[in-house]
Design an enzyme around this catalytic site. Structure first.
Site, PDB file in Angstrom:
ATOM      1  N   TRP A 134      -6.349 -35.825  69.425  1.00 19.82           N
ATOM      2  CA  TRP A 134      -7.424 -34.827  69.280  1.00 19.82           C
ATOM      3  C   TRP A 134      -7.971 -34.948  67.855  1.00 19.82           C
ATOM      4  O   TRP A 134      -7.193 -34.866  66.886  1.00 19.82           O
ATOM      5  CB  TRP A 134      -6.838 -33.439  69.530  1.00 19.82           C
ATOM      6  CG  TRP A 134      -7.827 -32.308  69.466  1.00 19.82           C
ATOM      7  CD1 TRP A 134      -9.063 -32.270  70.020  1.00 19.82           C
ATOM      8  CD2 TRP A 134      -7.635 -31.042  68.815  1.00 19.82           C
ATOM      9  NE1 TRP A 134      -9.654 -31.053  69.774  1.00 19.82           N
ATOM     10  CE2 TRP A 134      -8.800 -30.293  69.030  1.00 19.82           C
ATOM     11  CE3 TRP A 134      -6.590 -30.484  68.087  1.00 19.82           C
ATOM     12  CZ2 TRP A 134      -8.955 -28.999  68.531  1.00 19.82           C
ATOM     13  CZ3 TRP A 134      -6.741 -29.198  67.598  1.00 19.82           C
ATOM     14  CH2 TRP A 134      -7.917 -28.461  67.812  1.00 19.82           C
ATOM     15  N   ASP A 215       2.510 -30.630  70.761  1.00 19.08           N
ATOM     16  CA  ASP A 215       1.284 -29.867  70.974  1.00 19.08           C
ATOM     17  C   ASP A 215       1.171 -29.623  72.480  1.00 19.08           C
ATOM     18  O   ASP A 215       0.957 -30.563  73.251  1.00 19.08           O
ATOM     19  CB  ASP A 215       0.076 -30.652  70.442  1.00 19.08           C
ATOM     20  CG  ASP A 215      -1.211 -29.834  70.501  1.00 19.08           C
ATOM     21  OD1 ASP A 215      -1.208 -28.758  71.127  1.00 19.08           O
ATOM     22  OD2 ASP A 215      -2.227 -30.280  69.925  1.00 19.08           O
ATOM     23  N   LYS A 250      -6.424 -22.654  77.735  1.00 16.96           N
ATOM     24  CA  LYS A 250      -6.811 -23.319  78.977  1.00 16.96           C
ATOM     25  C   LYS A 250      -6.086 -22.694  80.175  1.00 16.96           C
ATOM     26  O   LYS A 250      -6.710 -22.354  81.168  1.00 16.96           O
ATOM     27  CB  LYS A 250      -6.499 -24.811  78.930  1.00 16.96           C
ATOM     28  CG  LYS A 250      -6.507 -25.429  77.553  1.00 16.96           C
ATOM     29  CD  LYS A 250      -7.883 -25.760  77.038  1.00 16.96           C
ATOM     30  CE  LYS A 250      -7.799 -26.122  75.565  1.00 16.96           C
ATOM     31  NZ  LYS A 250      -8.987 -26.666  74.978  1.00 16.96           N
TER      32      LYS A 250
HETATM   33  C1  LMR Z   1     -11.298 -30.208  73.078  1.00 13.89           C
HETATM   34  O1  LMR Z   1     -10.656 -31.180  72.649  1.00 13.89           O
HETATM   35  O2  LMR Z   1     -12.424 -30.337  73.596  1.00 13.89           O
HETATM   36  C2  LMR Z   1     -10.712 -28.829  73.005  1.00 13.89           C
HETATM   37  O3  LMR Z   1      -9.433 -28.881  72.504  1.00 13.89           O
HETATM   38  C3  LMR Z   1     -11.586 -27.862  72.319  1.00 13.89           C
HETATM   39  C4  LMR Z   1     -11.682 -28.041  70.833  1.00 13.89           C
HETATM   40  O4  LMR Z   1     -11.571 -27.037  70.132  1.00 13.89           O
HETATM   41  O5  LMR Z   1     -11.880 -29.155  70.351  1.00 13.89           O
END
Ligand code: LMR
Length: 401
Positions: A134, A215, A250
């Site tokens: 992420w 996570d 989520k």
């Molecule tokens: C995403 O990766 O789209 C989600 O986790 C929302 C975010 O805050 O980035």
């Protein structure tokens, strides 16, 4: 004072979200930011959330502070979710005093508090994240002063997990460092470890004296609550100390209530208490105390057998809808004669997949077709619906030919 400042580029994902909102084309499709959408393209409030809110409206009698750690009833309920009684030895673990949980503002709040805690308590530790991960992990961890390193995870040519590469990379992580793992629904690839692979990773981390940090943003979105927490439990079986950042955004659809948690599992009760006090110190110096509303909703649902059963059904319905869209996406592209094999999308889990669409195609989809996808090619499968899937696949087929 600020005349020398230049604006930052900002987060590309949030910029995409803004561009989507501003797009006036009624046929627009959002496969960008990770929020669940129902078959009408709407992000619903769960029925169990509405019921819990009705109960709270009736029964809540104070808005006083809830302390740095948040509500104990929430912490205990989250621990039972992450360390379920169906998994051997969890009752003993939960009663051992080795586990402590704080409530945080969203999963991201938990990641940040964990990073502050690591920086403060383990000053030489670096944090290792999967390549890719992420995108905001870098910002969150570096903002807390941590050095972020990457380990191999994704094999682009085969669109699969490079487990041998991952293990080789983890072998080279120095003792005392921290490795971040995604509990399930890996963001952005949708590729998760099998139970056997979790065993191998857990054994390696234990042997090398590396601390796992999980996570857990999508628990319940891959297979089931039990399956999706298996990795956490396998790690807990092997490693004496670990951290788990969980999100209720989520699985409870509580995105804007910002509710998450940080769980610490320590080698013994003394260490757990010391770690818990350090984490609370970090919270006090950060946002002082967490907000209550989202936590009160989650706690009400998890602590009521009826609401919990109903919530599990709602969670299962969200999970099945995403899986169904994965299958339809692959099938529709194939029916349209697209030569490239997209079968890998059906094998991945959670909201995301790396579509393998190039940045040029992603751009064209946005400009020509009002279809919004992250620049990396990550698609949020939960943004697909029975009514937009044909148009989506036709646009992709046109651009791939
Ligand atoms: C995403 O990766 O789209 C989600 O986790 C929302 C975010 O805050 O980035």
């Amino acid at each position: 004072m600020f005349s020398s400042l230049q604006p930052t580029a900002g987060d590309p994902l949030l910029a995409l979200m803004t561009a989507y909102k501003a797009d006036s084309r009624p046929e627009k499709i959002d496969l960008g930011v990770g929020v669940y959408k129902d078959e009408n393209g709407h992000t619903p409030v769960l029925a169990t959330v509405k019921k819990a809110e009705a109960i709270l409206l009736e029964t809540q009698d104070s808005k006083s502070y809830i302390g740095t750690a948040g509500a104990p009833a929430l912490g205990k309920a989250i621990e039972q979710l992450l360390l379920p009684a169906s998994y051997p030895g969890r009752k003993e673990l939960l009663e051992s005093g080795r586990v402590a949980t704080v409530q945080t503002p969203g999963g991201t709040g938990a990641l940040r508090i964990a990073a502050d805690f690591i920086h403060r308590s383990l000053p030489n530790a670096k944090i290792w994240v999967s390549a890719p991960t992420w995108a905001n992990h870098f910002n969150v961890f570096q903002s807390a002063g941590l050095e972020v390193k990457e380990y191999r995870y994704y094999d682009q040519p085969t669109q699969s997990l490079d487990f041998a590469g991952m293990m080789a990379a983890l072998e080279a992580v120095p003792a005392g460092d921290v490795v971040l793992l995604h509990a399930c629904c890996h963001n952005p690839t949708g590729l998760d470890l099998t139970a056997g692979q979790w065993e191998q990773v857990a054994t390696l981390l234990k042997e090398r004296g590396i601390m796992p940090f999980v996570d857990a943003a999508y628990i319940g979105f891959a297979e089931s609550l039990e399956e999706d927490t298996k990795g956490i439990n396998i790690l807990a079986d092997h490693c004496p100390d670990m951290l788990v950042a969980a999100s209720c955004s989520k699985n409870f659809g509580l995105y804007n209530e910002r509710i998450g948690s940080l769980t610490l599992i320590a080698a013994n009760e003394r260490d757990a208490q010391a770690g818990f006090s350090q984490i609370n110190y970090c919270i006090r110096g950060n946002y002082s105390m967490p907000p209550n509303h989202g936590a009160a909703i989650v706690s009400t649902i998890l602590n009521s057998p009826d609401l919990r059963a109903e919530w599990e059904d709602e969670l299962a319905a969200m999970r099945s809808r995403i899986l169904e869209m994965r299958l339809q996406f692959v099938e529709t592209l194939s029916k349209l004669g697209v030569k490239q094999d997209f079968g890998f999308i059906a094998k991945q889990r959670g909201m995301f997949s790396f579509s393998s669409l190039s940045p040029e195609i992603v751009k064209k989809l946005q400009v020509e077709d009002a279809i919004y996808i992250v620049g990396s090619g990550r698609i949020n499968v939960a943004g697909m619906t029975p009514s937009n899937i044909d148009r989506l696949c036709q646009a992709i087929a046109r651009l791939l030919d």
